[in-house]
Design a protein around this motif. Structure first.
Motif, short mmCIF file in Angstrom:
data_model
loop_
_atom_site.label_atom_id
_atom_site.label_comp_id
_atom_site.label_asym_id
_atom_site.label_seq_id
_atom_site.Cartn_x
_atom_site.Cartn_y
_atom_site.Cartn_z
N GLY A 331 30.63 64.21 0.44
CA GLY A 331 29.17 64.33 0.36
C GLY A 331 28.60 64.55 -1.02
O GLY A 331 27.49 64.11 -1.31
N HIS A 332 29.34 65.24 -1.88
CA HIS A 332 28.84 65.56 -3.22
C HIS A 332 29.97 66.15 -4.04
O HIS A 332 31.03 66.52 -3.51
N ILE A 333 29.75 66.27 -5.35
CA ILE A 333 30.75 66.92 -6.18
C ILE A 333 30.80 68.41 -5.85
O ILE A 333 29.89 68.95 -5.20
N ASN A 334 31.83 69.07 -6.31
CA ASN A 334 32.00 70.49 -6.08
C ASN A 334 30.97 71.28 -6.89
O ASN A 334 31.09 71.41 -8.10
N GLN A 335 29.96 71.78 -6.20
CA GLN A 335 28.86 72.45 -6.88
C GLN A 335 29.27 73.80 -7.48
O GLN A 335 28.52 74.36 -8.29
N THR A 409 25.69 61.67 -11.24
CA THR A 409 25.93 61.54 -9.80
C THR A 409 24.76 60.84 -9.16
O THR A 409 23.61 60.98 -9.59
N LEU A 410 25.05 60.08 -8.10
CA LEU A 410 24.01 59.40 -7.34
C LEU A 410 24.36 59.53 -5.87
O LEU A 410 25.35 58.96 -5.40
N TYR A 411 23.59 60.33 -5.15
CA TYR A 411 23.86 60.66 -3.76
C TYR A 411 23.02 59.81 -2.82
O TYR A 411 21.81 59.68 -3.01
N ASP A 412 23.66 59.25 -1.80
CA ASP A 412 22.98 58.46 -0.78
C ASP A 412 22.77 59.33 0.45
O ASP A 412 23.73 59.66 1.15
N SER A 415 23.82 57.28 3.93
CA SER A 415 25.22 56.97 4.23
C SER A 415 26.13 58.19 4.12
O SER A 415 27.24 58.19 4.66
N GLY A 416 25.70 59.22 3.40
CA GLY A 416 26.55 60.38 3.17
C GLY A 416 27.59 60.15 2.09
O GLY A 416 28.45 60.99 1.86
N ARG A 417 27.47 59.03 1.38
CA ARG A 417 28.40 58.75 0.28
C ARG A 417 27.70 58.97 -1.06
O ARG A 417 26.50 59.23 -1.12
N TYR A 418 28.49 58.87 -2.13
CA TYR A 418 27.90 59.04 -3.45
C TYR A 418 28.77 58.38 -4.51
O TYR A 418 29.90 57.95 -4.24
#
Length: 453
Positions: A331-335, A409-412, A415-418
């Motif tokens: 879903g995303h990078i490790n925040q 980063t570019l989050y969709d 779709s839940g992808r990035y």
């Protein structure tokens, strides 16, 4: 039609009427604010009284132990977050977040925003600051706002009068003159599975060529070469771009070398919403560097200035002790390894012009005042629905006086992808500044030499 020279923080200036002619530069009185109430590149010198400090020349001390090897150490490694924004308190902080950031927090329980003390670390070489001051009273928008006249190699509009000028400041911002970097890009599946694509990028400003001739290629801003080095099925493919200043009268020149075919061909699709290189459909060509290319398909509004939590001083994301597995999550990078600070940003809204085509009907760009870097961009689809959220994790390359990105980063949201680009933790020689490059290195013939498996 002329624009009002007085910019109100809450005002809206729309740029859609540069039909012919040029838009005048600012007055000498406005330019005199640079180095006085404004920093040499146009940010407000003063702080906000408590959370944003005054700018005092940028980072003053390079971290002990830095070896001048492109492996950057964190000057603020001992700091702890002031607070963390999550689903439980996001409404309390909504005014200082973009709609896209709020959507990411609401979608993912582990997408949090750790807020740290603000440090205005960025600075520029003396010649860039001096050329910026000169640009303020000389550079003009021409060709419907899609080109620059009288431009020098620095920020063209340090005292911007409209949204398009802010965008040009982002497009033309200083990134070191000539640099080579080895980076990785990932496009994880929803479950977090990924296979990195590795690039060797070269970026050379025309004025930084060893054989620079001011009369040659005068409409070229910079040259960009990107060679894929892994995986094996893509290795050897090379993209070459001559980035033109006025891309309407002279479109971006782009070529691709296909290693399998051993053939060089023109690549007109490397523009606008053409597919990004090896991005698995997760970004457009003009998503690279957060936003790039000709601005002619949009109307640009300068919504104003605001204080906002943006990724900043993101040195933990280049920590060599971390692997890509540590950073790349579903879903995303490790925040947990990110850092956000409160900074002033210019809010610019791009709205697709009638009769033009692009998969993004609207983009809201939040551009850091100290660097002119787009730091957060919210992208909307043709229905007006929020679709993708981009964040640039800014850092300052303190040995070279270069503000740039650790990663993008570019989050969709659908779709839940990035996509995450610019990862360097596992790469050797991640950054080399001051690389000698001549014009012959950026010809189509040079692609075959660069494209080896």
């Amino acid at each position: 039609m002329k624009f009002n020279k007085t910019l109100l923080a809450t005002g809206v200036l729309t740029v859609s009427m540069f039909a012919t002619g040029a838009h005048a530069a600012v007055s000498a009185a406005d330019a005199a604010k640079l180095g006085d109430t404004l920093t040499p590149i146009g940010a407000e010198m003063a702080g906000n009284g408590n959370e944003i400090p005054a700018w005092d020349g940028g980072l003053q001390t390079i971290p002990a132990g830095y070896k001048n090897d492109g492996i950057y150490l964190d000057p603020f490694a001992d700091e702890e977050p002031l607070f963390i924004i999550n689903q439980g308190n996001v409404n309390e902080h909504a005014e200082r977040l973009s709609p896209g950031q709020i959507a990411m927090i609401n979608k993912y329980p582990d997408y949090v925003i750790p807020v740290y003390p603000t440090h205005r670390t960025s600075a520029y070489p003396d010649n860039i600051e001096q050329e910026t001051v000169a640009n303020a009273t000389s550079v003009e928008l021409v060709q419907g706002g899609n080109g620059l006249a009288n431009y020098q190699n620095a920020t063209p509009f340090p005292v911007p009068q409209n949204g398009l000028e802010v965008i040009w400041n982002h497009i033309t911002r200083y990134r070191g003159g000539s640099v080579q970097r080895n980076v990785a890009q990932v496009t994880p599946q929803e479950n977090g599975a990924y296979s990195p694509v590795k690039f060797q990028d070269e970026l050379t400003w025309r004025a930084s060529l060893t054989d620079y001739d001011p009369n040659e290629d005068a409409n070229v801003l910079f040259y960009f070469k990107q060679a894929i080095t892994a995986p094996a099925r893509l290795a050897g493919n090379v993209l070459l771009v001559h980035e033109t200043i006025d891309q309407v009268s002279e479109p971006r020149r782009a070529w691709l070398y296909n290693a399998g075919q051993r053939r060089v061909r023109r690549a007109p699709q490397v523009a606008y919403d053409g597919p990004g290189t090896a991005s698995d459909g997760m970004r457009t060509s003009d998503n690279f560097d957060m936003y790039n290319g000709a601005p002619d398909r949009y109307d640009w509004e300068l919504v104003g200035k605001k204080e906002m939590y943006i990724p900043y001083n993101s040195y933990r994301l280049v920590d060599r002790s971390l692997s890509y597995d540590d950073l790349v999550k579903p879903g995303h990078i490790n925040q947990d390894y990110t850092r956000y600070e409160l900074h002033r940003v210019w809010h610019v809204r791009a709205t697709l012009k009638s009769g033009q085509r692009h998969i993004y009907a609207q983009r809201d760009l939040y551009i850091d005042e100290d660097t002119w870097q787009a730091s957060v961009i919210d992208h909307y689809d043709g229905r007006g629905e929020l679709w993708r959220v981009a964040e640039a994790h800014n850092m300052y390359f303190y040995d070279r006086d270069v503000p740039w990105y650790a990663i993008e980063t570019l989050y969709d949201l659908l779709s839940g992808r990035y996509l995450a680009n610019g990862l360097t933790n596992e790469e050797s020689n991640p950054y080399q500044f001051g690389v000698d490059r001549a014009s012959r290195d950026y010809t189509p013939a040079a692609l075959r030499r660069a494209g080896t498996r």
